[in-house]
Design a protein around this motif. Sequence first.
Motif, PDB file in Angstrom:
ATOM      1  N   SER A  97     -53.454   5.575  12.301  1.00  0.00           N
ATOM      2  CA  SER A  97     -52.138   5.760  12.901  1.00  0.00           C
ATOM      3  C   SER A  97     -52.283   6.134  14.370  1.00  0.00           C
ATOM      4  CB  SER A  97     -51.367   6.859  12.164  1.00  0.00           C
ATOM      5  OG  SER A  97     -50.180   7.191  12.859  1.00  0.00           O
ATOM      6  N   SER A  98     -51.434   5.574  15.213  1.00  0.00           N
ATOM      7  CA  SER A  98     -51.479   5.895  16.638  1.00  0.00           C
ATOM      8  C   SER A  98     -50.931   7.285  16.921  1.00  0.00           C
ATOM      9  CB  SER A  98     -50.671   4.859  17.432  1.00  0.00           C
ATOM     10  OG  SER A  98     -49.313   4.860  17.010  1.00  0.00           O
ATOM     11  N   ASP A  99     -50.175   7.846  15.982  1.00  0.00           N
ATOM     12  CA  ASP A  99     -49.578   9.173  16.166  1.00  0.00           C
ATOM     13  C   ASP A  99     -49.433   9.838  14.795  1.00  0.00           C
ATOM     14  OD1 ASP A  99     -48.449  11.371  17.253  1.00  0.00           O
ATOM     15  OD2 ASP A  99     -46.706  10.361  18.121  1.00  0.00           O
ATOM     16  N   PRO A 100     -50.536  10.284  14.203  1.00  0.00           N
ATOM     17  CA  PRO A 100     -50.479  10.772  12.808  1.00  0.00           C
ATOM     18  C   PRO A 100     -49.595  11.995  12.603  1.00  0.00           C
ATOM     19  CG  PRO A 100     -52.610  11.252  13.806  1.00  0.00           C
ATOM     20  CD  PRO A 100     -51.897  10.332  14.749  1.00  0.00           C
ATOM     21  N   ALA A 101     -49.448  12.858  13.629  1.00  0.00           N
ATOM     22  CA  ALA A 101     -48.674  14.089  13.458  1.00  0.00           C
ATOM     23  C   ALA A 101     -47.202  13.916  13.779  1.00  0.00           C
ATOM     24  CB  ALA A 101     -49.262  15.196  14.340  1.00  0.00           C
ATOM     25  N   ALA A 102     -46.764  12.717  14.092  1.00  0.00           N
ATOM     26  CA  ALA A 102     -45.368  12.512  14.465  1.00  0.00           C
ATOM     27  C   ALA A 102     -44.417  12.690  13.294  1.00  0.00           C
ATOM     28  CB  ALA A 102     -45.182  11.126  15.066  1.00  0.00           C
ATOM     29  N   ILE A 103     -44.945  12.829  12.062  1.00  0.00           N
ATOM     30  CA  ILE A 103     -44.060  13.069  10.918  1.00  0.00           C
ATOM     31  C   ILE A 103     -43.628  14.526  10.822  1.00  0.00           C
ATOM     32  CG2 ILE A 103     -45.052  11.198   9.569  1.00  0.00           C
ATOM     33  CD1 ILE A 103     -46.427  13.540   7.910  1.00  0.00           C
ATOM     34  N   LEU A 104     -44.174  15.402  11.660  1.00  0.00           N
ATOM     35  CA  LEU A 104     -43.785  16.815  11.580  1.00  0.00           C
ATOM     36  C   LEU A 104     -42.286  17.018  11.761  1.00  0.00           C
ATOM     37  CD1 LEU A 104     -46.699  18.739  13.338  1.00  0.00           C
ATOM     38  CD2 LEU A 104     -46.039  18.824  10.946  1.00  0.00           C
TER      39      LEU A 104
ATOM     40  N   ALA B 204     -34.543  15.991  20.080  1.00  0.00           N
ATOM     41  CA  ALA B 204     -34.463  15.749  21.512  1.00  0.00           C
ATOM     42  C   ALA B 204     -35.773  15.209  22.088  1.00  0.00           C
ATOM     43  CB  ALA B 204     -34.055  17.037  22.235  1.00  0.00           C
ATOM     44  N   VAL B 205     -36.877  15.873  21.768  1.00  0.00           N
ATOM     45  CA  VAL B 205     -38.138  15.507  22.419  1.00  0.00           C
ATOM     46  C   VAL B 205     -39.271  15.353  21.425  1.00  0.00           C
ATOM     47  CG1 VAL B 205     -37.525  16.566  24.626  1.00  0.00           C
ATOM     48  CG2 VAL B 205     -38.642  17.951  22.877  1.00  0.00           C
ATOM     49  N   GLY B 206     -38.933  15.185  20.140  1.00  0.00           N
ATOM     50  CA  GLY B 206     -39.985  15.119  19.126  1.00  0.00           C
ATOM     51  C   GLY B 206     -40.968  13.995  19.348  1.00  0.00           C
ATOM     52  N   ALA B 207     -40.479  12.815  19.703  1.00  0.00           N
ATOM     53  CA  ALA B 207     -41.375  11.680  19.892  1.00  0.00           C
ATOM     54  C   ALA B 207     -42.332  11.906  21.067  1.00  0.00           C
ATOM     55  CB  ALA B 207     -40.553  10.411  20.113  1.00  0.00           C
ATOM     56  N   ALA B 208     -41.827  12.573  22.121  1.00  0.00           N
ATOM     57  CA  ALA B 208     -42.659  12.805  23.303  1.00  0.00           C
ATOM     58  C   ALA B 208     -43.717  13.865  23.052  1.00  0.00           C
ATOM     59  CB  ALA B 208     -41.787  13.209  24.492  1.00  0.00           C
ATOM     60  N   LEU B 209     -43.370  14.888  22.233  1.00  0.00           N
ATOM     61  CA  LEU B 209     -44.296  15.989  22.002  1.00  0.00           C
ATOM     62  C   LEU B 209     -45.271  15.737  20.864  1.00  0.00           C
ATOM     63  CD1 LEU B 209     -42.001  19.143  22.408  1.00  0.00           C
ATOM     64  CD2 LEU B 209     -43.633  18.201  24.046  1.00  0.00           C
ATOM     65  N   SER B 210     -45.026  14.705  20.062  1.00  0.00           N
ATOM     66  CA  SER B 210     -45.842  14.510  18.861  1.00  0.00           C
ATOM     67  C   SER B 210     -47.316  14.313  19.203  1.00  0.00           C
ATOM     68  CB  SER B 210     -45.316  13.321  18.053  1.00  0.00           C
ATOM     69  OG  SER B 210     -45.381  12.127  18.824  1.00  0.00           O
ATOM     70  N   ALA B 211     -47.597  13.689  20.360  1.00  0.00           N
ATOM     71  CA  ALA B 211     -48.997  13.458  20.729  1.00  0.00           C
ATOM     72  C   ALA B 211     -49.724  14.760  21.040  1.00  0.00           C
ATOM     73  CB  ALA B 211     -49.070  12.521  21.938  1.00  0.00           C
ATOM     74  N   TRP B 212     -48.978  15.823  21.347  1.00  0.00           N
ATOM     75  CA  TRP B 212     -49.587  17.119  21.666  1.00  0.00           C
ATOM     76  C   TRP B 212     -49.859  17.959  20.427  1.00  0.00           C
ATOM     77  CZ3 TRP B 212     -49.917  19.286  26.852  1.00  0.00           C
ATOM     78  CH2 TRP B 212     -49.507  18.391  27.851  1.00  0.00           C
ATOM     79  N   LEU B 213     -49.311  17.576  19.272  1.00  0.00           N
ATOM     80  CA  LEU B 213     -49.313  18.471  18.122  1.00  0.00           C
ATOM     81  C   LEU B 213     -50.715  18.717  17.571  1.00  0.00           C
ATOM     82  CD1 LEU B 213     -46.111  17.270  16.246  1.00  0.00           C
ATOM     83  CD2 LEU B 213     -46.444  19.393  17.515  1.00  0.00           C
TER      84      LEU B 213
ATOM     85  N   PRO C 144     -51.657  -3.933   4.989  1.00  0.00           N
ATOM     86  CA  PRO C 144     -51.419  -4.497   6.328  1.00  0.00           C
ATOM     87  C   PRO C 144     -49.963  -4.889   6.565  1.00  0.00           C
ATOM     88  CG  PRO C 144     -53.391  -5.443   5.324  1.00  0.00           C
ATOM     89  CD  PRO C 144     -52.707  -4.652   4.264  1.00  0.00           C
ATOM     90  N   ALA C 145     -49.220  -5.179   5.506  1.00  0.00           N
ATOM     91  CA  ALA C 145     -47.824  -5.570   5.664  1.00  0.00           C
ATOM     92  C   ALA C 145     -46.931  -4.398   6.054  1.00  0.00           C
ATOM     93  CB  ALA C 145     -47.304  -6.210   4.374  1.00  0.00           C
ATOM     94  N   THR C 146     -47.382  -3.182   5.786  1.00  0.00           N
ATOM     95  CA  THR C 146     -46.583  -2.002   6.144  1.00  0.00           C
ATOM     96  C   THR C 146     -47.331  -1.173   7.189  1.00  0.00           C
ATOM     97  OG1 THR C 146     -47.486  -0.889   4.182  1.00  0.00           O
ATOM     98  CG2 THR C 146     -45.317  -1.911   3.979  1.00  0.00           C
ATOM     99  N   GLY C 147     -48.389  -0.471   6.756  1.00  0.00           N
ATOM    100  CA  GLY C 147     -49.148   0.337   7.702  1.00  0.00           C
ATOM    101  C   GLY C 147     -48.494   1.685   7.942  1.00  0.00           C
ATOM    102  N   PRO C 148     -49.223   2.609   8.588  1.00  0.00           N
ATOM    103  CA  PRO C 148     -48.707   3.972   8.766  1.00  0.00           C
ATOM    104  C   PRO C 148     -47.632   4.104   9.827  1.00  0.00           C
ATOM    105  CG  PRO C 148     -50.867   3.751   9.781  1.00  0.00           C
ATOM    106  CD  PRO C 148     -50.607   2.475   9.056  1.00  0.00           C
ATOM    107  N   ASP C 149     -47.526   3.150  10.755  1.00  0.00           N
ATOM    108  CA  ASP C 149     -46.601   3.302  11.874  1.00  0.00           C
ATOM    109  C   ASP C 149     -45.438   2.325  11.808  1.00  0.00           C
ATOM    110  OD1 ASP C 149     -48.118   5.366  12.991  1.00  0.00           O
ATOM    111  OD2 ASP C 149     -49.430   3.952  14.027  1.00  0.00           O
ATOM    112  N   THR C 150     -45.030   1.976  10.597  1.00  0.00           N
ATOM    113  CA  THR C 150     -43.837   1.164  10.388  1.00  0.00           C
ATOM    114  C   THR C 150     -42.751   2.042   9.777  1.00  0.00           C
ATOM    115  OG1 THR C 150     -44.523   0.529   8.158  1.00  0.00           O
ATOM    116  CG2 THR C 150     -45.259  -0.877   9.982  1.00  0.00           C
ATOM    117  N   LEU C 151     -41.555   1.487   9.626  1.00  0.00           N
ATOM    118  CA  LEU C 151     -40.463   2.251   9.027  1.00  0.00           C
ATOM    119  C   LEU C 151     -40.827   2.728   7.633  1.00  0.00           C
ATOM    120  CD1 LEU C 151     -37.515   3.249   9.035  1.00  0.00           C
ATOM    121  CD2 LEU C 151     -36.854   1.007   8.128  1.00  0.00           C
TER     122      LEU C 151
END
Length: 448
Positions: free
Chosen positions: A164-171, A270-279, A381-388
Motif C-alpha cells: 500500500s502506498s499509504d498503509p496508515a491512512a485507514i486511521l 479536514a486534513v486526514g489525507a495530508a497527514l496520513s503519510a506522517w502517521l 490485483p483486481a482490488t488491491g489495498p488502495d482501491t475503494l
Amino acid sequence: MNRFFLFLVVTAFATAAWRETTSAPGTMAALSKAAIDGAGQAVTLAIGLIGVMSLFLGLMRIAEAGGLLLIIARLLQPLMVRLFPDVPANHPAMGAMVMNFSANLLGLGNAATPFGIRAMEALERLNPHPGTATNAMAMFLALNTSGLTLLPTGVIALRASLGSSDPAAILPTTLIATTCATLTAGFAAWGLARFFPAGSRRTVVKPMDEAPSDVHGAAATQVLPPPPEATLDPQTQAALEETPSLPPYPLWATGLFFAGILALIPLSLAVGAALSAWLVPGLIVLFLLFGAVRRVPVYEQFVEGARDGFQVALRIIPYLVAILVAVAMLRASGALTGFVSLLAPITTPIGLPAEALPMALLRPFSGSGAYALMASILSDPATGPDTLVGWLVSTLQGSTETTFYVLAVYFGAVGVKRIRHTLAAALLADLAGIAAAVAAVHWLYPDV
C-alpha cells in the motif's frame, strides 16, 4: 466458521462441476490450480507480513511496558462509574473492565481477553439472577464488541506488507467507524434494558475463587476453549492479578482525553489525507520517546514485542490457507463473479461494493476468518489495498469486533445462558459500524 468454510468449498466445487459439464470445459482444471495457488499465496503473504507485524508489536510492547495501559485506565475510570451505576466504584469488576477497555483502545486483544474474563467473573458476584446477564454485563459486552480501537496495528501491517502506498491512512476512517459503533452500542444497551427484564430477584453472591454456576447450581460448561494466555509486562500482569481500584485522574483530564479523541474526527475529515503519510514515522518516534521518558529499555522491549509479532504472523498461516484456498476456488469456479453480479444492484447504490459484502457478513462471526478474507481481497490485483474496496474492508476489519465469539467466550466463562438484550445491542453496533465505515471511506476518499 466450520459451516461457512464448508459452504464456500462445496459451492465452488458444485459451480465448477456444473460449468465443466455444460458451458465451460476446463473449469475444473482451473479450480484445481486455484486451490494450490491459494495455499502458496497464503504462506507468501504471511512471510511478507512478519517484518511489519514485528515492527508494530515491538512498538506496542514499549508502550505497554511504559504503563500506557494504566494511564488510559485511570483516564477512563470516571466515565466508567457513570456507565455502570450498579457496580461499586471500588469493586474488582470496575478495575478489570477499565483495563479491558484500555487494552482494546490500544489494539492489545491478547491482553484485553483475560481482563474481560476477570471482569465477567467479578460481575457475576454481583448478579442477583444467576444464569441471566445483568445490565452491567450487557453494557460491558456491547461496548466490548463494538471494537473501539485507536490503533488498528494488524490491519496497517497487512496493508504495508501488500505494498500500500499509504498503509496508515485507514486511521481516520477507522476512528469514525469505531466511534459510531461504540456510541450505538452504549445507547442501545441502555435503551433496550427496560424491554428485557432480568426476572425475579435472587440474591446470590459467590466468592471469586468459586467456579461459576448456572441457574440450577451445576458447574458451568465452557462453550469454547479458554483463550491463550497473553504475554504481559510485569506492571500489567500485576494489574490483572490484583484487579486494582485504580486512583482516577481528575475529571477534567478525562474530559480532555475524550475531547481529544472526538476532535480527531473533524481533523481527519479536514486534513486526514495530508497527514496520513506522517502517521507511521510519527507513531514510531512517539512510542520510542514515551518509553524513554518512562525509563523503559526500549531496545530490549522492542525485541520482545517483535518476537511476538513473528509468532503471530506464523500462527495465522493456517487461517490464511483455509480462507484463501476457499476464495480462490470460488473465484476460479465463477461462483464469486455470479455472487457479486447478483448483489451489486442492491449494495452498490448505498456505497457498499458487492466485493466487500462477504467481509461485512463474516466479521461478526470470525476475527481470524475475516482477517484472512481481507488479506485475500487486498492481495487480489483486481482490488488491491488502495482501491475503494481495499479501503472499505480495511476499515471494517479495524473498526468492528468478532461479536459472536466474544459473547460466547465471556458468557460461557461465567455460565450465563440468558443474555437478554446483549446480542441485539451488539448487532446494532455492528450495523452502525458498517454504515459509518461506508460513509467515512466515501467522504474522505471520494476519488479512490
